[in-house]
Design a protein around this motif. Structure first.
Motif, PDB file in Angstrom:
ATOM      1  N   PHE A 230       4.517   1.090  -3.027  1.00 25.04           N
ATOM      2  CA  PHE A 230       5.830   1.136  -2.840  1.00 25.04           C
ATOM      3  C   PHE A 230       6.442   1.248  -1.458  1.00 25.04           C
ATOM      4  O   PHE A 230       7.457   0.557  -1.316  1.00 25.04           O
ATOM      5  CB  PHE A 230       6.159   2.265  -3.751  1.00 25.04           C
ATOM      6  CG  PHE A 230       7.742   2.863  -3.740  1.00 25.04           C
ATOM      7  CD1 PHE A 230       8.493   2.268  -4.471  1.00 25.04           C
ATOM      8  CD2 PHE A 230       8.179   3.898  -3.082  1.00 25.04           C
ATOM      9  CE1 PHE A 230       9.936   2.168  -4.170  1.00 25.04           C
ATOM     10  CE2 PHE A 230       9.496   4.002  -2.768  1.00 25.04           C
ATOM     11  CZ  PHE A 230      10.345   3.212  -3.324  1.00 25.04           C
ATOM     12  N   PHE A 231       5.943   2.217  -0.844  1.00 28.48           N
ATOM     13  CA  PHE A 231       6.320   2.394   0.469  1.00 28.48           C
ATOM     14  C   PHE A 231       6.100   1.301   1.525  1.00 28.48           C
ATOM     15  O   PHE A 231       7.128   0.810   2.371  1.00 28.48           O
ATOM     16  CB  PHE A 231       5.738   3.455   1.033  1.00 28.48           C
ATOM     17  CG  PHE A 231       6.337   4.940   0.740  1.00 28.48           C
ATOM     18  CD1 PHE A 231       7.554   5.226   0.949  1.00 28.48           C
ATOM     19  CD2 PHE A 231       5.676   5.946  -0.061  1.00 28.48           C
ATOM     20  CE1 PHE A 231       8.129   6.431   0.536  1.00 28.48           C
ATOM     21  CE2 PHE A 231       6.132   6.928  -0.476  1.00 28.48           C
ATOM     22  CZ  PHE A 231       7.464   7.214  -0.348  1.00 28.48           C
ATOM     23  N   LYS A 232       5.154   0.415   1.385  1.00 30.24           N
ATOM     24  CA  LYS A 232       4.705  -0.619   1.985  1.00 30.24           C
ATOM     25  C   LYS A 232       6.005  -1.838   1.805  1.00 30.24           C
ATOM     26  O   LYS A 232       6.397  -2.470   2.878  1.00 30.24           O
ATOM     27  CB  LYS A 232       3.530  -1.444   1.602  1.00 30.24           C
ATOM     28  CG  LYS A 232       2.990  -2.531   2.537  1.00 30.24           C
ATOM     29  CD  LYS A 232       1.692  -2.994   2.170  1.00 30.24           C
ATOM     30  CE  LYS A 232       1.251  -4.063   3.284  1.00 30.24           C
ATOM     31  NZ  LYS A 232      -0.154  -4.627   2.915  1.00 30.24           N
ATOM     32  N   GLU A 233       6.633  -1.856   0.459  1.00 30.19           N
ATOM     33  CA  GLU A 233       7.616  -2.659   0.176  1.00 30.19           C
ATOM     34  C   GLU A 233       9.079  -2.154   0.630  1.00 30.19           C
ATOM     35  O   GLU A 233       9.792  -3.081   1.251  1.00 30.19           O
ATOM     36  CB  GLU A 233       7.572  -2.998  -1.313  1.00 30.19           C
ATOM     37  CG  GLU A 233       6.562  -3.690  -1.608  1.00 30.19           C
ATOM     38  CD  GLU A 233       6.514  -3.849  -3.399  1.00 30.19           C
ATOM     39  OE1 GLU A 233       7.667  -3.937  -3.946  1.00 30.19           O
ATOM     40  OE2 GLU A 233       5.525  -4.168  -3.956  1.00 30.19           O
ATOM     41  N   VAL A 234       9.277  -0.775   0.572  1.00 37.78           N
ATOM     42  CA  VAL A 234      10.516  -0.497   1.034  1.00 37.78           C
ATOM     43  C   VAL A 234      10.853   0.026   2.446  1.00 37.78           C
ATOM     44  O   VAL A 234      11.896  -0.079   3.020  1.00 37.78           O
ATOM     45  CB  VAL A 234      11.041   0.850   0.003  1.00 37.78           C
ATOM     46  CG1 VAL A 234      10.925   0.515  -1.264  1.00 37.78           C
ATOM     47  CG2 VAL A 234      10.121   2.033   0.554  1.00 37.78           C
ATOM     48  N   ILE A 235       9.735   0.114   3.061  1.00 37.01           N
ATOM     49  CA  ILE A 235       9.872   0.367   4.693  1.00 37.01           C
ATOM     50  C   ILE A 235      10.199  -1.022   5.210  1.00 37.01           C
ATOM     51  O   ILE A 235       9.280  -1.836   5.059  1.00 37.01           O
ATOM     52  CB  ILE A 235       8.657   1.163   5.248  1.00 37.01           C
ATOM     53  CG1 ILE A 235       8.554   2.472   4.602  1.00 37.01           C
ATOM     54  CG2 ILE A 235       8.985   1.110   6.741  1.00 37.01           C
ATOM     55  CD1 ILE A 235       7.473   3.151   5.033  1.00 37.01           C
TER      56      ILE A 235
ATOM     57  N   MET B 266      -8.773  11.683   2.258  1.00 36.07           N
ATOM     58  CA  MET B 266      -8.299  10.561   2.890  1.00 36.07           C
ATOM     59  C   MET B 266      -7.118   9.842   2.198  1.00 36.07           C
ATOM     60  O   MET B 266      -7.594   9.362   1.119  1.00 36.07           O
ATOM     61  CB  MET B 266      -9.453   9.791   3.215  1.00 36.07           C
ATOM     62  CG  MET B 266     -10.355  10.491   4.134  1.00 36.07           C
ATOM     63  SD  MET B 266     -11.787   9.291   4.414  1.00 36.07           S
ATOM     64  CE  MET B 266     -11.145   8.119   5.551  1.00 36.07           C
ATOM     65  N   GLY B 267      -6.063  10.023   2.160  1.00 29.35           N
ATOM     66  CA  GLY B 267      -4.964   9.646   1.253  1.00 29.35           C
ATOM     67  C   GLY B 267      -4.561   8.282   1.730  1.00 29.35           C
ATOM     68  O   GLY B 267      -5.067   7.432   2.509  1.00 29.35           O
ATOM     69  N   GLY B 268      -3.273   7.798   1.004  1.00 30.83           N
ATOM     70  CA  GLY B 268      -2.923   6.598   1.125  1.00 30.83           C
ATOM     71  C   GLY B 268      -2.309   6.314   2.477  1.00 30.83           C
ATOM     72  O   GLY B 268      -1.442   7.388   2.815  1.00 30.83           O
ATOM     73  N   ILE B 269      -2.360   5.104   3.093  1.00 35.73           N
ATOM     74  CA  ILE B 269      -1.494   5.064   4.511  1.00 35.73           C
ATOM     75  C   ILE B 269      -0.793   3.757   4.544  1.00 35.73           C
ATOM     76  O   ILE B 269      -1.368   2.712   4.016  1.00 35.73           O
ATOM     77  CB  ILE B 269      -2.635   5.304   5.549  1.00 35.73           C
ATOM     78  CG1 ILE B 269      -3.168   6.574   5.411  1.00 35.73           C
ATOM     79  CG2 ILE B 269      -1.791   4.977   6.682  1.00 35.73           C
ATOM     80  CD1 ILE B 269      -4.265   6.598   6.440  1.00 35.73           C
ATOM     81  N   VAL B 270       0.493   3.987   4.961  1.00 33.51           N
ATOM     82  CA  VAL B 270       1.456   2.692   5.202  1.00 33.51           C
ATOM     83  C   VAL B 270       1.662   2.866   6.745  1.00 33.51           C
ATOM     84  O   VAL B 270       1.944   3.696   7.161  1.00 33.51           O
ATOM     85  CB  VAL B 270       2.507   2.709   4.302  1.00 33.51           C
ATOM     86  CG1 VAL B 270       3.609   1.427   4.648  1.00 33.51           C
ATOM     87  CG2 VAL B 270       2.394   2.865   2.992  1.00 33.51           C
ATOM     88  N   THR B 271       1.459   1.692   7.461  1.00 35.65           N
ATOM     89  CA  THR B 271       1.614   1.642   8.683  1.00 35.65           C
ATOM     90  C   THR B 271       2.376   0.415   9.094  1.00 35.65           C
ATOM     91  O   THR B 271       2.157  -0.906   8.736  1.00 35.65           O
ATOM     92  CB  THR B 271       0.096   1.401   9.484  1.00 35.65           C
ATOM     93  OG1 THR B 271      -0.484   2.362   9.343  1.00 35.65           O
ATOM     94  CG2 THR B 271       0.681   1.466  11.079  1.00 35.65           C
TER      95      THR B 271
END
Length: 190
Positions: free
Chosen positions: A147-152, A118-123
């Motif tokens: 990181f992805f939560k901030e850049v998306i 169960m990996g990390g998830i950004v939605t």
């Protein structure tokens, strides 16, 4: 160089029966991850006890709590099982029972006994990014998720919806549509 050979897949968990064996902190963590990403998941939890936070967190969700010790009878009609007890022999028994029945299983914090992680998830709206470190470093996955939560961008969903509308207007066969969409979206990665 070692390579991550996991195949990412996005499951419609509202159509699957999920069992979490355990009622402690790790069970609550796995439950929370599932509900955050897929709030309509159908989940059964079996454990002799449940944390107060778990009982409070299930209000409004399709969660069935069963106060009992694990038995292979609880695997009936299950598609995915997550074992989270602090008793290794119980977790290994869950794994063996699942393997006999061809049920996907994850024994928390025990990679050799996992069919999946169960990996990390950004939605963000319709956009979902899953992150895997091949079970080696959940902390790295967590940092990448941040990181992805901030850049998306927050408005990424507007782009997805508009591209979906545009896609429906394109004429031609599948290959021609893909080519037009690729040309149209090329600027997104430049």
């Amino acid at each position: 160089m070692e390579r991550n050979e996991l195949y990412p897949i996005f499951l419609k968990t509202q159509q699957l029966e999920i069992l979490i064996v355990g009622g402690g902190f790790v069970a609550l963590e796995k439950l929370s991850f599932l509900l955050k990403s897929s709030p309509n998941s159908k989940i059964t939890m079996v454990s002799p006890f449940f944390r107060k936070e778990t009982i409070q967190s299930i209000v409004g969700y399709q969660i069935n709590l069963i106060h009992d010790t694990y038995s292979s009878n609880y695997l009936k009609d299950k598609h995915i099982v997550i074992a989270t007890t602090d008793e290794e022999e119980v977790n290994i028994q869950v794994y063996k029972d699942c393997k006999e029945r061809n049920i996907l299983v994850n024994v928390a914090d025990n990679p050799p006994f996992c069919d999946f992680y169960m990996g990390g998830i950004v939605t963000k709206g319709n956009v979902k990014v899953a992150i895997s470190t091949n079970g080696k470093s959940p902390t790295t996955a967590k940092r990448l998720r941040q990181f992805f939560k901030e850049v998306i961008p927050e408005n990424i969903d507007d782009l997805v919806k508009n591209l979906n509308k545009y896609r429906k207007t394109i004429k031609g066969n599948f290959e021609e549509k893909v080519e037009k969409l690729n040309e149209f979206t090329k600027s997104l990665v430049e």
